[in-house]
Design a protein around this motif. Structure first.
Motif, PDB file in Angstrom:
ATOM      1  N   LYS A  84      44.258  37.651  51.713  1.00  0.00           N
ATOM      2  CA  LYS A  84      44.581  37.683  53.132  1.00  0.00           C
ATOM      3  C   LYS A  84      43.560  36.863  53.924  1.00  0.00           C
ATOM      4  N   GLU A  85      42.350  36.840  53.442  1.00  0.00           N
ATOM      5  CA  GLU A  85      41.444  36.118  54.301  1.00  0.00           C
ATOM      6  C   GLU A  85      40.543  35.067  53.580  1.00  0.00           C
ATOM      7  N   LEU A  86      40.675  35.056  52.174  1.00  0.00           N
ATOM      8  CA  LEU A  86      39.804  34.129  51.548  1.00  0.00           C
ATOM      9  C   LEU A  86      40.897  33.081  50.796  1.00  0.00           C
ATOM     10  N   ARG A  87      40.363  31.613  50.370  1.00  0.00           N
ATOM     11  CA  ARG A  87      41.087  30.982  49.806  1.00  0.00           C
ATOM     12  C   ARG A  87      41.102  31.166  48.385  1.00  0.00           C
ATOM     13  N   LEU A  88      42.300  31.188  47.805  1.00  0.00           N
ATOM     14  CA  LEU A  88      42.423  31.809  46.552  1.00  0.00           C
ATOM     15  C   LEU A  88      42.786  30.450  45.537  1.00  0.00           C
ATOM     16  N   LEU A  89      42.216  30.380  44.200  1.00  0.00           N
ATOM     17  CA  LEU A  89      42.437  29.530  43.487  1.00  0.00           C
ATOM     18  C   LEU A  89      43.882  29.654  43.200  1.00  0.00           C
ATOM     19  N   GLU A  90      44.657  28.266  42.496  1.00  0.00           N
ATOM     20  CA  GLU A  90      45.906  28.288  42.125  1.00  0.00           C
ATOM     21  C   GLU A  90      45.895  29.340  40.840  1.00  0.00           C
ATOM     22  N   ASN A  91      46.823  30.164  40.824  1.00  0.00           N
ATOM     23  CA  ASN A  91      47.140  31.064  39.744  1.00  0.00           C
ATOM     24  C   ASN A  91      45.794  32.086  39.589  1.00  0.00           C
ATOM     25  N   PRO A  92      45.615  32.769  40.728  1.00  0.00           N
ATOM     26  CA  PRO A  92      44.360  33.275  40.788  1.00  0.00           C
ATOM     27  C   PRO A  92      44.202  34.588  40.139  1.00  0.00           C
ATOM     28  N   MET A  93      45.257  35.164  39.380  1.00  0.00           N
ATOM     29  CA  MET A  93      45.117  36.224  38.298  1.00  0.00           C
ATOM     30  C   MET A  93      45.018  35.897  36.881  1.00  0.00           C
ATOM     31  N   ARG A  94      43.744  35.939  36.430  1.00  0.00           N
ATOM     32  CA  ARG A  94      44.000  35.252  35.061  1.00  0.00           C
ATOM     33  C   ARG A  94      43.399  36.314  34.128  1.00  0.00           C
ATOM     34  N   SER A  95      43.185  35.818  32.893  1.00  0.00           N
ATOM     35  CA  SER A  95      42.518  36.596  31.747  1.00  0.00           C
ATOM     36  C   SER A  95      41.792  35.920  30.649  1.00  0.00           C
ATOM     37  N   ALA A  96      40.941  36.277  30.116  1.00  0.00           N
ATOM     38  CA  ALA A  96      40.318  35.434  29.006  1.00  0.00           C
ATOM     39  C   ALA A  96      39.292  36.461  28.450  1.00  0.00           C
ATOM     40  N   ASN A  97      38.531  35.841  27.143  1.00  0.00           N
ATOM     41  CA  ASN A  97      38.039  36.824  26.359  1.00  0.00           C
ATOM     42  C   ASN A  97      36.382  36.872  26.894  1.00  0.00           C
ATOM     43  N   PHE A  98      36.162  37.462  27.991  1.00  0.00           N
ATOM     44  CA  PHE A  98      35.116  37.642  28.581  1.00  0.00           C
ATOM     45  C   PHE A  98      34.165  38.740  27.989  1.00  0.00           C
ATOM     46  N   ALA A  99      32.946  38.522  27.226  1.00  0.00           N
ATOM     47  CA  ALA A  99      32.080  39.558  26.821  1.00  0.00           C
ATOM     48  C   ALA A  99      32.015  40.788  27.434  1.00  0.00           C
ATOM     49  N   VAL A 100      31.746  40.377  28.823  1.00  0.00           N
ATOM     50  CA  VAL A 100      31.125  41.305  29.946  1.00  0.00           C
ATOM     51  C   VAL A 100      32.194  42.233  30.296  1.00  0.00           C
ATOM     52  N   LEU A 101      33.332  42.113  29.860  1.00  0.00           N
ATOM     53  CA  LEU A 101      34.605  42.912  30.274  1.00  0.00           C
ATOM     54  C   LEU A 101      34.717  43.851  29.115  1.00  0.00           C
ATOM     55  N   LYS A 102      33.994  44.019  28.150  1.00  0.00           N
ATOM     56  CA  LYS A 102      34.754  44.622  27.023  1.00  0.00           C
ATOM     57  C   LYS A 102      34.498  45.971  26.736  1.00  0.00           C
ATOM     58  N   ALA A 103      33.974  46.767  27.921  1.00  0.00           N
ATOM     59  CA  ALA A 103      33.781  48.116  28.156  1.00  0.00           C
ATOM     60  C   ALA A 103      35.121  48.782  27.814  1.00  0.00           C
ATOM     61  N   PRO A 104      35.242  49.515  26.625  1.00  0.00           N
ATOM     62  CA  PRO A 104      36.551  50.209  26.474  1.00  0.00           C
ATOM     63  C   PRO A 104      37.393  51.179  27.234  1.00  0.00           C
ATOM     64  N   ASP A 105      36.332  51.675  28.012  1.00  0.00           N
ATOM     65  CA  ASP A 105      36.814  52.822  28.831  1.00  0.00           C
ATOM     66  C   ASP A 105      36.385  52.818  30.210  1.00  0.00           C
ATOM     67  N   VAL A 106      36.094  51.345  30.534  1.00  0.00           N
ATOM     68  CA  VAL A 106      35.735  51.371  32.062  1.00  0.00           C
ATOM     69  C   VAL A 106      36.581  50.190  32.569  1.00  0.00           C
ATOM     70  N   PRO A 107      37.709  50.387  33.407  1.00  0.00           N
ATOM     71  CA  PRO A 107      38.354  49.161  34.050  1.00  0.00           C
ATOM     72  C   PRO A 107      37.604  48.210  34.460  1.00  0.00           C
ATOM     73  N   SER A 108      37.609  46.744  34.068  1.00  0.00           N
ATOM     74  CA  SER A 108      36.852  46.012  34.452  1.00  0.00           C
ATOM     75  C   SER A 108      37.468  44.332  34.881  1.00  0.00           C
ATOM     76  N   VAL A 109      36.724  43.865  35.675  1.00  0.00           N
ATOM     77  CA  VAL A 109      37.289  42.817  36.242  1.00  0.00           C
ATOM     78  C   VAL A 109      36.046  41.841  36.645  1.00  0.00           C
ATOM     79  N   LEU A 110      36.352  40.340  36.332  1.00  0.00           N
ATOM     80  CA  LEU A 110      35.390  39.463  36.745  1.00  0.00           C
ATOM     81  C   LEU A 110      36.011  38.706  37.976  1.00  0.00           C
TER      82      LEU A 110
END
Ligand code: ZN
Length: 278
Positions: A210-236
């Motif tokens: 609503k306020e910031l410019r977004l990348l095209e297709n801004p909702m993405r997914s990939a195999n980021f090691a830092v997002l691998k907590a199995p029990d904590v919802p994680s977003v980069l």
């Protein structure tokens, strides 16, 4: 009903029987000390406490690892720290949100260590903040990633590969040996974590857009090691790309960074209170 209660009800029998030993080991595993911003009280079992929900903010890179470096010499590690600290400052003013940071200064943290700090704190949400170099120099705007073995596209895949190399800046073997959870426990919690991560990504991106410019297709997914907590919802969150001159101009400007921080703080607070994230 929050995440822990849901898991507690659904999984209590399993945890008490087949996986009791592993669960006990997990509960007793000591973790690194944290510099608390505001220590939230643990929710009493079965109670409807209104304890603040805890977000762990993770400024990407740090220390020997500068992250991306823009053509004008902007260091990603400095941009991410500044934004994260400002988000924390804003959120600290809210009564229903508690906030911690994986780092508050210019230090190296291994990716595993960031995950361990987050789990040890019992965070409700993990948000890693970045401003990387994009595989495509024209790419600009905010985007957000959740964990997926299979990347949403080759752009996302290359970004995660690049990001996962951050540990090369650490001392060999200094971290990463602490695989404390059995795979079977990961499977049990992963479904709920994934749902909540999806909801968090959607809310963050839609709100920020609503306020910031977004990348095209801004909702993405990939195999980021830092997002691998199995029990904590994680977003980069990629706040933008230092490989793009216009994004770099924004991210090196203190006033523009304040705007990014304000929007992120508002949207993170929104995620934590949204029923879709419960
Ligand atoms: Zn990064």
């Amino acid at each position: 009903m929050d995440r822990r209660q849901l898991l507690g009800l659904g999984l209590s029998k399993l945890w008490l029987t087949a996986f009791g030993t592993a669960a006990m080991a997990l509960a007793q595993t000591p973790g690194p000390a944290l510099a608390a911003e505001r220590r939230p009280g643990r929710k009493p079992a079965g109670g409807a406490s209104s304890r603040p929900r805890l977000v762990m903010l993770d400024p990407g890179h740090g220390g020997n690892d500068p992250g991306a470096i823009g053509t004008r010499g902007t260091f990603e590690k400095e941009v991410t720290l500044d934004i994260a600290r400002e988000v924390a400052r804003i959120l600290a003013g809210r009564t229903n949100v508690a906030v911690k940071l994986t780092r508050r200064d210019d230090r190296f943290l291994a990716l595993d260590e960031r995950v361990a700090l987050t789990r040890e704190a019992g965070a409700d949400l993990f948000v890693s903040i970045h401003a990387d170099s994009a595989p495509n120099a024209d790419a600009r705007g905010l985007s957000a990633y959740i964990l997926s073995e299979k990347a949403s596209d080759s752009f996302a895949s290359r970004l995660a590969q690049q990001e996962n190399q951050a540990d090369r800046f650490g001392k060999p073997g200094s971290f990463g040996g602490g695989r404390i959870v059995k795979d079977i426990l990961l499977d049990l919690t992963a479904r709920h974590t994934r749902h909540a991560s999806l909801a968090a990504r959607q809310l963050l991106v839609e709100g920020a857009g609503k306020e910031l410019r977004l990348l095209e297709n801004p909702m993405r997914s990939a195999n980021f090691a830092v997002l691998k907590a199995p029990d904590v919802p994680s977003v980069l969150v990629e706040t933008g790309f230092l490989s793009n001159p216009r994004d770099e101009e924004i991210l090196r400007d203190a006033t523009a960074r304040r705007v990014v921080s304000r929007v992120l703080a508002r949207e993170i607070a929104g995620v934590l209170s949204n029923p879709a994230f419960a």
